[in-house]
Every structure is written in C-alpha cells, then in structure tokens.
Design a protein around this motif. Structure first.
Motif, PDB file in Angstrom:
ATOM      1  N   GLY A  31       0.932  -1.130   0.038  1.00  0.00           N
ATOM      2  CA  GLY A  31       0.026   0.050   0.050  1.00  0.00           C
ATOM      3  C   GLY A  31       0.760   1.362   0.049  1.00  0.00           C
ATOM      4  O   GLY A  31       1.685   1.450  -0.737  1.00  0.00           O
ATOM      5  N   GLU A  32       0.488   2.006   0.999  1.00  0.00           N
ATOM      6  CA  GLU A  32       1.328   3.373   1.007  1.00  0.00           C
ATOM      7  C   GLU A  32       2.598   3.166   1.763  1.00  0.00           C
ATOM      8  O   GLU A  32       2.776   2.788   2.818  1.00  0.00           O
ATOM      9  N   ALA A  33       3.714   2.991   0.775  1.00  0.00           N
ATOM     10  CA  ALA A  33       5.002   3.002   1.141  1.00  0.00           C
ATOM     11  C   ALA A  33       6.055   3.510   0.189  1.00  0.00           C
ATOM     12  O   ALA A  33       5.613   3.819  -0.870  1.00  0.00           O
ATOM     13  N   PRO A  34       7.193   3.323   0.548  1.00  0.00           N
ATOM     14  CA  PRO A  34       8.145   4.192  -0.150  1.00  0.00           C
ATOM     15  C   PRO A  34       8.469   3.156  -1.558  1.00  0.00           C
ATOM     16  O   PRO A  34       8.335   2.036  -1.566  1.00  0.00           O
TER      17      PRO A  34
ATOM     18  N   SER B  71      10.416  13.854  -8.514  1.00  0.00           N
ATOM     19  CA  SER B  71      10.361  12.323  -8.225  1.00  0.00           C
ATOM     20  C   SER B  71       9.127  11.857  -7.434  1.00  0.00           C
ATOM     21  O   SER B  71       8.689  10.822  -7.594  1.00  0.00           O
ATOM     22  N   HIS B  72       8.521  13.221  -6.803  1.00  0.00           N
ATOM     23  CA  HIS B  72       7.371  12.831  -6.071  1.00  0.00           C
ATOM     24  C   HIS B  72       5.949  12.534  -6.895  1.00  0.00           C
ATOM     25  O   HIS B  72       4.870  12.070  -6.235  1.00  0.00           O
ATOM     26  N   ILE B  73       6.284  13.117  -8.198  1.00  0.00           N
ATOM     27  CA  ILE B  73       5.070  12.841  -9.254  1.00  0.00           C
ATOM     28  C   ILE B  73       5.009  11.216  -9.155  1.00  0.00           C
ATOM     29  O   ILE B  73       4.007  10.496  -9.118  1.00  0.00           O
ATOM     30  N   LEU B  74       6.147  10.587  -9.639  1.00  0.00           N
ATOM     31  CA  LEU B  74       6.172   9.284  -9.685  1.00  0.00           C
ATOM     32  C   LEU B  74       6.083   8.406  -8.524  1.00  0.00           C
ATOM     33  O   LEU B  74       5.312   7.279  -8.377  1.00  0.00           O
ATOM     34  N   LEU B  75       6.384   8.959  -7.399  1.00  0.00           N
ATOM     35  CA  LEU B  75       6.237   8.258  -6.002  1.00  0.00           C
ATOM     36  C   LEU B  75       4.557   8.164  -5.903  1.00  0.00           C
ATOM     37  O   LEU B  75       4.083   7.217  -5.310  1.00  0.00           O
ATOM     38  N   CYS B  76       4.085   9.367  -6.070  1.00  0.00           N
ATOM     39  CA  CYS B  76       2.444   9.190  -5.993  1.00  0.00           C
ATOM     40  C   CYS B  76       1.665   8.190  -7.193  1.00  0.00           C
ATOM     41  O   CYS B  76       1.181   7.367  -6.683  1.00  0.00           O
ATOM     42  N   LEU B  77       2.389   8.148  -8.292  1.00  0.00           N
ATOM     43  CA  LEU B  77       1.758   7.373  -9.377  1.00  0.00           C
ATOM     44  C   LEU B  77       2.197   5.768  -8.802  1.00  0.00           C
ATOM     45  O   LEU B  77       1.057   4.879  -8.878  1.00  0.00           O
ATOM     46  N   ARG B  78       3.220   5.463  -8.335  1.00  0.00           N
ATOM     47  CA  ARG B  78       3.368   4.070  -7.814  1.00  0.00           C
ATOM     48  C   ARG B  78       2.558   3.742  -6.620  1.00  0.00           C
ATOM     49  O   ARG B  78       2.233   2.381  -6.331  1.00  0.00           O
ATOM     50  N   MET B  79       2.188   4.596  -5.769  1.00  0.00           N
ATOM     51  CA  MET B  79       1.515   4.280  -4.478  1.00  0.00           C
ATOM     52  C   MET B  79      -0.041   4.060  -4.881  1.00  0.00           C
ATOM     53  O   MET B  79      -0.579   3.292  -4.336  1.00  0.00           O
ATOM     54  N   LEU B  80      -0.471   4.565  -5.816  1.00  0.00           N
ATOM     55  CA  LEU B  80      -1.964   4.357  -6.399  1.00  0.00           C
ATOM     56  C   LEU B  80      -2.263   2.948  -6.523  1.00  0.00           C
ATOM     57  O   LEU B  80      -3.166   2.368  -5.855  1.00  0.00           O
ATOM     58  N   PRO B  81      -1.765   2.106  -7.252  1.00  0.00           N
ATOM     59  CA  PRO B  81      -2.393   0.631  -7.340  1.00  0.00           C
ATOM     60  C   PRO B  81      -1.987   0.127  -6.184  1.00  0.00           C
ATOM     61  O   PRO B  81      -2.584  -0.679  -5.711  1.00  0.00           O
TER      62      PRO B  81
END
Ligand code: MIG
Length: 632
Positions: free
Chosen positions: A55-58, A424-434
């Motif tokens: 889920g919500e993780a780095p 880089s936090h645009i991608l971090l957000c994208l990756r946490m969504l799924p």
C-alpha cells in the motif's frame, strides 16, 4: 482460495469483518520459525517474479530489492532510503500469490534486500492471523482479498472536485482570498481546507472566533456558493483546564496511560496533550460524536492528522534530556558527550522509548502501545467514520486520514502525507496508487504540487495533470513555502485548462470509482496486471492502467515537452486541455509523445469510449446527462 492461519491470541484489529475458520498451522505454505518471540517466514523469489503490495510505502510498484517496515511513521522526508511512511498495509503478493498479515505491531519485510532471491518477513510477535490467498491472476487475488476485508469507502460526489489547501489559511480573509482568486481566474474549485489555525490554540472541536467570526454563518454562506470548508482534526487533545473535551477525557479515564496508570503526556501543536485511547469502543463513540460540533455548523468533510501518533516530545523524555543537559553544565564536553547530548535533543520526536511507555486498555487490561501501534490512527478515523455513518448515512461525509491500517478503508480515504515539491514525487504518487488500491484504499491522493519546499509553476502543472485522475485532487503546501494556489502563477489559464479536464472527466472517474468499490477492483493497475506476458509492460513503473478503458502516463521531468511512453497494444493518444481535444492513433510500441504544460495526456484502448461532460465551476453544476464520447 483463502486460508487463515492463526498463531497465539491475535489482538482484534477489525481488518477482517468475518473471519473464515482457521486451518491447521502445519499446512502453512512457507518455511517459518519463531525466534526471540518473532515469527519469521521466507518466500523464494524466482528471477522474473514481481512482488506487489504494502500500500502506502516508499519506492516502486515492484517492491523487490528493498527492506520495508510496517510501522506508521510521521516522517516528512519521503526519500528512497526510507522503510516506512504513515501507513501499515500488510498485504503482499508474489505474482498472484497473496498474503495478508493481520497484526498491529511492527513487521519487517526484507524483499530481496539481504538475499536477492529471498523475501524474509519478520512479524514482531507471535499472535497474529495470516491469510494466504491463491488465485490465477494478481487482479483476481486482489479481488478475493478485498472481498475478505470489505467494501471500500465512497465519499460524496463533490469530493471529486478540485480542492485547495495550505498550512494555513489563518483567517476568513485568507479563505476569501483563495475563493476569489479561483473565481477571478475562472478555475473550478469545490473545497478549501482549514489547517490547524482555524482552532482556538489548536484545540480539537473549537473555532478561533477572532480569525473566523460567526463561523457557522460563514460555512453556510460558502456552501451556498458551492464551496465546502474542510477542517483538520489532530489526534492529541490539549491539556487545558476548562476545555471540556480534555476535562471529559481525563475524568472518564479515556486517555492513554503510562505504566503507573497516569495519563501519558506528549507535546504536539497544542502544547501538552492527552492521546485518546481510540482502541476502546467507548472512547471511539465519545470522540466520534465530538465531530458533531462541526457538522452542526454545516461542515461535511474532515482530514485526520498526526494520528500515527506523531509526538514531538514526551513530557518525561524532555525532562530527562533537560536533566542530562543540566548535569553536564560546567563540564568540558568531549566529542562523544557532545554528540550524545545533541542526539538526545535531536531524537526527542517520535521516540521508540516514548511509544513503549504508552498503554492502552483492551478488554479491561493494559496493553503496551508497541503491540498495537499500527491501528492507533486507523482507530481514530474509524471513530469518526462510524459516527458519520450512524448519524448521516453512507456517502455523506468526506473523511480521510494520514495514518491507516487495512480496515480503515471501509470508512475513509487516505492522503500520502508530507511529500516534497520534487519531480520524483510525481512518480512516487503514481506508484502508490495501485498499491493503495490493492489494500482497499480507493479514495486517495498526494499533496499536488508537493507539500514541503518551494514549487515551480511547471511542477505544479505536471503534478496536477496526474492529480486529474486521482480521486482526491488536492493542492496543499506547507507553512513558509511559496504560494502554490493555481491563480498565483503566470498565465493561470493553463491551470484552468488542466482543472477543467478533471471536471469533464468526473462522470467517468466517479463511475469507475463506484464500480471499483462495488466489485472489489482497482481503479489503477500496474501494466503487468493487464499484459502479464509483455516484458516491457511488466517492468513499467511510470504508467498505469485506469479503469477498463484507459492508460495514463504523466510527464514527470522538468524542461521537457513530452515523454516516452510504451503502448502494450494499439491505442489513441488524447491531449485534453480545457474543452480542446487533440487525438492521434498510435500503434503498439514505444513512442515519444508531446504534452504541453496545459495538456493532460490520456490513452484510450482501441474501440473503447469514455464520456466527457462540459466543464463547470463546481461539481454540483456538472451536467452528467449531456456528455460527448471520445473513442480510442
Ligand atoms: O507537523 O497541520 O501532514 O498536511 O498541513 C505538521 C499542519 C502537521 C502535517 C500534515 C500536513 C499539515 C500539517 N501537519
């Protein structure tokens, strides 16, 4: 197939509403052992296996090659060196083999960090349920897991509108300025947030009357204008004589205790606070009903903060540090004493010793906080969510939380906490969504534009172009940073173009959301879910599938006019900008696609259509009946 394996006497987390009967632990499918009171088991990873979840993780969608911890943490530096964020979402999937560890204390997930081909999972206790879920595909495993944990929270429709926040809009004039700024720029807006300064000295369920005179009328006036004001609620309750919430909590014994039975006292924004023991049902009912102070004034949305819980210092910890400093007075410090003293003060916040000194009451018995740390914030949010459902029914109140545990997804959404204005936090957000979707959290999003540090105009635009698709679309930024509202930048019409696209997509996004909630599906999927035999799709971490029709691929770098994108099948590329639409059919394969700062890139599968309505300034003004279709 779901199998439940139980060891010891698990603490009830309420993650699983109806538990299937446990099966014999002897058939647990992974090599395992108990060592120093911890349960450790290992998964063998094949070269091409993908590990999803948490889920919500780095870090990435594929969790391989790092070590993670389930331990809800208030840490505002979401760098790739971190092991935890604010949530504990203990669901993991090796290809389509799923497992959920229902356990409220710390878990360490070494996923090929120590040994490339091994995932070693250490559950820091021997009382837990582990659910093993086996289906043929990752999507089916997720669906089965989600049917185990129950349907996801659905917010009111207006919560899909654009939302503006800042720490802080200190008073009514500041809020008015924001609303007028958006009006003047003709940019749609549904919500304005009230951060901690709307309260009187940071006391929950109070209003600072000088800053917000006649608050109740003001709220109603704004509602008539189509604007929802969304106040924050913090976990700690200010210790102050004459403050009824604190006095009631103290008299009823509702605050968390120390080992000797006194109220645990910590320092947070309000100064010294008591932490309500949200693990107790009667405390949840008491605290939940307090939200009525605000709902009675017409408030219908909240965000719960600081509920990991964040503790700047404990009264005891600070005293010990001061004593240490006093004892060194007059001494000439050598380096080791100097660093020791410095570390003592630097380490006062969110200290393990402090967490270990807190006690909850479960079934009338004291239980150490470390055994239940990861359900504290979720329990706070459940207190509110349960009250709202009882008092107002489903889908009436917007509620999302910073800390969370699986189970809270039934009564609230989450936001991803204090990110930075970093590309880089645009991608971090994208990756946490799924990953969040796998765990049941559908209503979620990041602080668009980034919370900490100064944002640039192009970063905010690109972040928003991803946020167009996230259920929570909120621009938020920290105290002391550059103003980040859309109308503050040059050529605000570019921002209007992006936000209008969101409003045009709301009929589609809302129905996709409802469908995902009703059918236990994900809104956002990794490409590997849909194209399991396609090597490039399997490795893709910068694009997502959205619903059954779309793929998204935001621009995530500065000073570029587009990006490379991989199409796993033929699709049509749409550039949406306000009411303007450009389209271009593209074949399977890699393409460089152009996307200007005022354009939202969207890909539609061949032959699939989605509706677009006319933009409006508020969700309430959207015409869901008259839509035009775009077709891939
Ligand atoms: O210690 O209320 O994540 O969104 O603006 C910071 C002030 C406390 C943290 C939240 C952030 C919010 C801020 N809060």
């Amino acid at each position: 197939m779901i199998q439940r394996f139980t060891m010891g006497q698990p603490i009830e987390t309420e993650a699983v509403p109806q538990k299937p009967a446990a099966v014999d632990f002897a058939s647990f499918p992974y090599p395992c052992r108990v060592e120093n009171g911890c349960f450790i088991f290992t998964l063998t990873l094949e070269k091409d296996d993908i590990v999803y979840g948490l889920g919500e993780a780095p870090r990435g969608i594929n969790k391989r090659g790092w070590i993670y911890q389930s331990y809800c943490s208030d840490d505002p530096f979401h760098t790739e060196t971190k092991q935890s964020l604010y949530a504990a979402h203990n669901f993991l999937m090796q290809n389509s083999d799923g497992l959920f560890i229902d356990f409220p204390a710390r878990i360490v997930w070494d996923i090929g960090y120590t040994k490339t081909d091994t995932a070693e999972i250490r559950v820091e206790g021997a009382d837990f349920d582990i659910y093993v879920i086996r289906q043929d595909t990752p999507a089916e495993t997720v669906r089965e897991f989600r049917s185990l944990i129950g349907k996801s929270y659905i917010p009111p429709l207006w919560a899909f509108g654009f939302q503006q926040s800042r720490w802080s809009y200190h008073n009514r004039d500041a809020v008015e300025g924001v609303i007028q700024g958006y009006e003047a720029a003709d940019i749609p807006l549904d919500c304005v947030y009230l951060d901690i300064d709307y309260m009187e000295r940071y006391k929950d369920f109070t209003i600072n009357k000088e800053a917000f005179p006649d608050f109740e009328n003001y709220v109603r006036e704004k509602r008539a204008q189509g604007i929802h004001l969304i106040p924050i609620i913090d976990a700690g309750v200010k210790k102050e004589d004459g403050y009824s919430v604190y006095e009631e909590g103290r008299e009823k014994g509702y605050f968390c205790k120390t080992a000797d039975g006194k109220d645990f006292e910590g320092g947070v924004w309000p100064g010294i606070v008591g932490f309500p023991d949200f693990l107790r049902k009667e405390v949840r009912e008491w605290f939940g009903a307090k939200y009525r102070f605000l709902t009675d004034m017409g408030i219908d949305g909240f965000w719960n903060d600081m509920n990991e819980p964040a503790i700047f210092y404990s009264v005891q910890g600070l005293q010990n540090a001061l004593d240490k400093a006093a004892s060194l007075k007059g001494e000439s410090l050598d380096l080791s004493k100097f660093f020791n003293l410095k570390d003592t003060f630097m380490g006062l916040s969110n200290r393990q010793e402090d967490y270990a000194s807190i006690y909850h009451l479960i079934g009338g018995k004291p239980v150490n906080h470390q055994k239940v740390h990861n359900i504290y914030g979720a329990s706070m949010t459940k207190a509110a969510g349960e009250y709202f459902e009882k008092a107002f029914g489903k889908e009436k109140i917007l509620m999302f939380s910073r800390a969370s545990y699986i189970g809270a997804h039934r009564s609230s959404g989450i936001w991803f906490g204090d990110n930075h204005s970093w590309w880089s936090h645009i991608l971090l957000c994208l990756r946490m969504l799924p990953s969040a979707n796998m765990c049941g959290f559908l209503y979620c999003g990041a602080d668009l534009g980034g919370f900490n540090e100064n944002a640039t105009r192009d970063l905010v635009l690109r972040f928003l172009a991803l946020g167009v698709f996230t259920p929570l679309m909120r621009n938020h930024s920290a105290l002391g940073t550059r103003d980040q509202e859309c109308y503050r930048f040059e050529n605000p019409e570019d921002f209007r173009d992006i936000v209008q696209v969101r409003y045009r997509l709301i009929p589609y996004l809302y129905s996709t959301f409802r469908r995902a909630s009703d059918n236990n599906e994900m809104i956002f999927r990794p490409l590997s879910f849909d194209y399991p035999d396609d090597k490039i799709a399997r490795e893709c971490e910068t694009q997502l599938m959205l619903g059954d029709e779309c793929m998204i691929a935001p621009v995530y770098e500065q000073n570029v006019g587009g990006r490379y994108v991989y199409l796993p099948e033929d699709m049509t590329y749409f550039r949406l900008s306000g009411e303007r639409i450009k389209s271009q059919p593209l074949g399977k394969g890699v393409h460089y696609v152009d996307a200007a700062l005022n354009e939202v890139p969207l890909f539609l599968k061949k032959g699939r259509s989605i509706p677009l309505c006319k933009p409006a300034l508020r969700t309430a003004e959207l015409d869901f009946e008259n839509t035009e279709m775009i077709t891939g």
